[in-house]
Design an enzyme around this catalytic site. Structure first.
Site, PDB file in Angstrom:
ATOM      1  N   HIS B 272      -3.964  -0.346   0.471  1.00 21.15           N
ATOM      2  CA  HIS B 272      -3.811  -1.136   1.697  1.00 21.15           C
ATOM      3  C   HIS B 272      -3.904  -2.633   1.389  1.00 21.15           C
ATOM      4  CE1 HIS B 272      -4.389  -1.789   6.119  1.00 21.15           C
ATOM      5  NE2 HIS B 272      -5.029  -2.867   5.679  1.00 21.15           N
ATOM      6  N   GLU B 273      -4.979  -3.030   0.735  1.00 21.38           N
ATOM      7  CA  GLU B 273      -5.143  -4.455   0.430  1.00 21.38           C
ATOM      8  C   GLU B 273      -4.082  -4.910  -0.569  1.00 21.38           C
ATOM      9  OE1 GLU B 273      -6.970  -5.970   2.385  1.00 21.38           O
ATOM     10  OE2 GLU B 273      -8.214  -4.334   3.143  1.00 21.38           O
ATOM     11  N   HIS B 276      -1.072  -6.015   1.367  1.00 13.73           N
ATOM     12  CA  HIS B 276      -1.252  -7.403   1.830  1.00 13.73           C
ATOM     13  C   HIS B 276      -0.999  -8.375   0.680  1.00 13.73           C
ATOM     14  CE1 HIS B 276      -2.765  -6.813   5.881  1.00 13.73           C
ATOM     15  NE2 HIS B 276      -3.776  -6.040   5.494  1.00 13.73           N
ATOM     16  N   GLU B 302       0.159  -6.575   8.547  1.00 17.22           N
ATOM     17  CA  GLU B 302      -0.315  -5.182   8.597  1.00 17.22           C
ATOM     18  C   GLU B 302       0.815  -4.203   8.288  1.00 17.22           C
ATOM     19  OE1 GLU B 302      -3.317  -3.757   8.817  1.00 17.22           O
ATOM     20  OE2 GLU B 302      -4.257  -5.734   8.811  1.00 17.22           O
TER      21      GLU B 302
END
Lengths: 509, 509
Positions: B272-273, B276, B302
């Site tokens: 997830h990170e 980003h 997101e």
């Protein structure tokens, strides 16, 4: 309240605010520098350097602003000054010193110099790697030229080099240093020669081998804890060149470097930086956030790193207590070695070429050589191109060794590439301060050796906090040493200490 | 050159300089925040926060200065504006938006609000721990009150809540969101119910156990490398709450959190990170150092974290390729499990109470509840004290579950304590953007599945760079999605994707 008193109050409150902002920006820059040296990603360094440049310029601008000049003048008015607290007075004194120094340099010149020295550091690294003094000489010449110009702008003290010395050790002069180094030379050179010709050389074979990095780390952490380093107000990391940075007393970080084939490098490096850190962690609460919340001089700072590294960390009583702990960290590797043998092994004396590898005794000779060369550069206009020749001749004379290359000679230290002329004497001043302070400590703390032998280093730390650490920059270096020992800095304590220690180790009788 | 053109040139060059300085200060503050969240010593936090406060105030001051106002006005002159490049125009637009927003808030009010929200975060932590909503309610009421006042100062858009939404997703309105969430609800609630009542539940027993932290770390690093995360322009650390921070494209750092009893938490957190981070690492060179060098909105940001985490990281084809690698990292622990079983296990659907633990399907229902509540707060003046009751009723209605305590209900998220009202919809917008983007990716990259199956994720990363990442804030969110997919944001892609995925996993035919 009269109108002038009210103006004084206003000026004081604005002056405190402005200096606090400057201190805060420096703290923030300190975090960024720490980050750059401990693990910032390579590709971000370009942008980061520009950002750092912008904030640094803002610091320079604020500290040399007309407003700062006016505030200082207002606070220096006799009526106002008379009302100031001791802290505010020292802040005004320091503020004035920085202001005058920085205002005299045109901002454009300052910027050129910052760029030059940052390029010079890379050039030095490359030159050292390639043993290419001529490749570095043009940078060195320019940096020296800038410093000569700065001295003119600032105004030379008794000699031009005195102006540089004063930046690192306020009040120190070439006259003082000539005397101090002369005294050191007179006693330490013969001692080193006696050791070389007649001493019984300690065994160091057990220092060879491969020492687990994880265990080295653990022992470094253990040692710092023993010293009273506060891990809630600091952290230990790794970097190529070990350093300590006091961001605020609540955040004083140190780094070390672990070498698999060298047990002592990280160990003594950690204790050394730990000594710097104890100083910064224990500055009094009332100075926090002011420009006085830092060490009072490079010499006093080095006195603390070197006191802990050498006078404690390389002492017999320390290893009587801690050698079994070290053995536990490296099972099987130090089994046949006694604490006494270890103590003697880590204190071997050998004339060498490299300052940072030098033993406690010959270290001062390395510094003396640099001091003499810097005097020649600034007081006698020695040209940079002649440095290798002068360097080698001085090593031959003082230590009896001659560098095989400039890489292990004149190119070995980073300092000159950053323009830090006048810094080197701090190391020997640190040794002298440390010996004088320890001499007093032994009188004032009659149970000092006992407590070290019992694994309690805190009484020493607390005594040093009272005498040195808590004062930050509120006291001048000369005041610190006078208050502690009742006399000005003398070379004899260091000479006595080294003679006593090495005559014993080398069984010279 | 006419005099007005020359004035325009001057204004532009000063405007660029000023915005660059602001960006540089934000980068420096970013380093300090990263440091505070990854390991800064506890005792230094007080001083550090004050230093950060001072530099932040300087940023606020510069960005709302009269000079900034004059520069913006000069650059908005039609003749001048017409000559500006696309980048400069967007910088002026963004500068104007920030300037108007910030100038309307009195600096004193801004400072009070910063203090309030920083206190509120601690109060929230304590209230959550003690399940004490009444202890947090007074803070929440004040924060809501400030936000209502800000909306008045800024001027309400179609509805007051629209003003908040626009901060995180420029151009997004309650009218849009009512429609989008309505569509999601209409298709996803029945699907969740069908799964709950008729689905064949995947086995998850192999996710229980103790998973070596070192191996988890290695697999996290391995996965990031596979995604094309550049370790020379970033680093992976640990923190309590995982985050990504783009300091500059050359330095985009991420953190994760390793739990010994949970293999998936660090794994999917890292991906997830990492999503980003790919966005921030791949912004075009020409935007570096400008305020446009960041993600264009929270929703688009997101979309990238959730695309990589869910649509790649929880896809069948990904685990067909990478499950054997995972098995190698945890020898013996996943031996009897097939890639298919693992895929089904990590995609189990279960109505739950906690948003951050929710599966991909019900996650959007958690967001919808928060969206509806925020609308009530700002458009219908719902009092803060009524929040627990409303929260619980909405959970019952949408998910069929009722929190046993406020700690696992209305107190679960940090956002409101920091005043981030209007942020939550970004998560579902991200899911919708991601599904629409992936739908296009599959058409534009016909060999996408093949390349993932072959362990080559770079074609996808490069296509996303072209379509999303490199544009930074130069394009608006609506422009990004239109350029990529040829149509505005639609909910149907997400619904189609989730239906297809879960009908298959749950064998609903």
């Amino acid at each position: 309240m009269t109108s002038s008193a009210s103006n004084g109050q206003q000026a004081l409150s604005r002056f405190r605010e402005l200096t606090r902002t400057l201190k805060q920006y420096e703290e923030i820059l300190g975090v960024v520098y720490w980050d750059m040296r401990t693990g910032a990603p390579r590709k971000g360094i370009g942008q980061r350097s520009e950002a750092v440049g912008t904030l640094s310029s803002e610091v320079f601008r604020l500290s040399t602003s007309d407003e700062m000049g006016e505030l200082l003048e207002a606070l220096e008015q006799p009526n106002t000054y008379a009302e100031l607290s001791a802290i505010d007075r020292r802040m005004v004194e320091e503020g004035r010193k920085d202001f005058d120094r920085n205002r005299k340099i045109p901002p454009e010149t300052y910027r050129e110099y910052v760029v030059l020295t940052s390029q010079a550091e890379s050039a030095w690294e490359e030159a050292k790697e390639k043993n290419d003094f001529p490749g570095f000489a043009p940078y060195l010449e320019k940096i020296i030229e800038y410093n000569r110009r700065f001295i003119e702008l600032w105004g030379a003290k008794r000699t031009p080099y005195d102006t540089l010395l004063d930046m690192y050790e306020p009040g120190m002069t070439t006259a003082d240093l000539d005397r101090l180094f002369g005294e050191l030379k007179a006693r330490l050179v013969p001692l080193a020669e006696e050791i070389a010709s007649r001493g019984e050389k300690p065994d160091t074979s057990f220092l060879q081998g491969t020492f687990d990095i994880g265990a080295q780390k653990k022992f470094s952490l253990y040692t710092l804890k023993q010293m009273g380093y506060d891990f809630e107000a600091g952290r230990l990391d790794e970097s190529v060149h070990p350093f300590a940075t006091g961001l605020s007393p609540g955040d004083v970080r140190i780094t070390t470097r672990y070498l698999p084939n060298d047990l002592t490098s990280a160990l003594f490096g950690t204790i050394h930086e730990g000594g710097h850190a104890l100083y910064e962690q224990n500055i009094a609460e009332e100075l926090v956030g002011t420009p006085l919340c830092t060490g009072t001089s490079m010499g006093i700072h080095e006195s603390q790193s070197r006191l802990w590294e050498n006078m404690i960390g390389r002492s017999r009583v320390f290893w009587q207590r801690y050698f079994p702990e070290l053995q536990k960290h490296f099972p099987g590797q130090l089994d046949g070695v006694s604490a006494e043998a270890f103590y003697r092994g880590i204190n071997v004396v050998e004339p060498s070429l490299i300052r940072i590898e030098a033993d406690e005794l010959t270290y001062n000779l390395h510094i003396m050589i640099r001091y003499e060369i810097e005097k020649l550069l600034f007081n006698e206009a020695l040209p940079a191109r002649d440095l290798p020749e002068v360097w080698n001749a001085k090593y031959k004379e003082a230590l009896g060794v001659v560098p095989g290359s400039n890489a292990e000679g004149v190119l070995q230290d980073v300092h000159w590439s950053g323009g830090s002329f006048g810094y080197f004497p701090s190391y020997s001043l640190g040794n002298m301060y440390a010996a004088q302070i320890m001499n007093t400590a032994k009188k004032k703390l009659p149970k000092l050796e006992e407590s070290i032998a019992a694994g309690d280093l805190l009484p020493l730390k607390e005594w040093l906090t009272e005498g040195v650490y808590r004062h930050g920059k509120l006291l001048q270096p000369a005041e610190i040493i006078e208050r502690i020992s009742g006399e000005p800095l003398r070379s004899s304590y260091l000479c006595d200490y080294l003679e006593g220690k090495y005559r014993d180790i080398y069984r010279l009788g």
